[in-house]
Scaffold this motif. Structure first.
Motif: not given
Length: 157
Positions: A78-84
């Motif tokens: 979820a962190e990677v998706v939000i940052r991207s």
């Protein structure tokens, strides 16, 4: 400790369930019931499996740890998706929103139906009525018409 990408404010951190605080979840915010199911539910399932002698007693320790690892992995994804998603320019986001808006309106239907490719005809096609014998109307038969005898009429022959 303040995290820049955290979705939970620091003053609300102390009210979060212990399970979420121990795992250090920043983007996934499970409630109390879900944390109960993650930990105590995994322990109860492991105990039941061990009592049924389907697994060894090590599963009581391993299964809750595996569930916790999956929850933490989900938080990291979820962190990677939000940052991207934050890196996508606003213009692209607007274009995407315009493309995804539903279009509501009326479709124009031609008054005369045409045959479709593959020999399939639409319901209003006049050649379709000529190719099929007349079917009795639904409901009661019209005067002079008889119901087909089900013993003699087999539609699958």
């Amino acid at each position: 400790m303040t995290r820049t990408w955290s979705t939970v404010p620091t003053d609300e951190e102390r009210y979060r369930p212990l399970y979420a605080r121990v795992l250090g979840l920043r983007f996934v915010n499970p409630g109390g019931v879900l944390c109960f199911l993650f930990f105590e539910g995994a322990v109860a399932l492991a105990v039941l499996l061990a009592l049924a002698e389907l697994v060894t007693w090590w599963a009581v320790l391993v299964l809750p740890a595996a569930v916790a690892a999956m929850v933490k992995l989900n938080d990291m994804v979820a962190e990677v998706v939000i940052r991207s998603a934050a890196q996508v320019p606003e213009q692209e986001r607007d274009r995407f929103r315009r493309q995804m808006e539903p279009v509501v309106g009326r479709a124009s239907v031609p008054s005369t139906a045409r045959a479709l490719p593959g020999g399939v005809a639409l319901a209003g096609d006049p050649t379709l009525r000529a190719a099929r014998p007349a079917e009795p109307p639904l409901g009661r038969p019209v005067e002079g018409q008889r119901w087909p005898d089900p013993a003699q009429h087999d539609p699958y022959r």
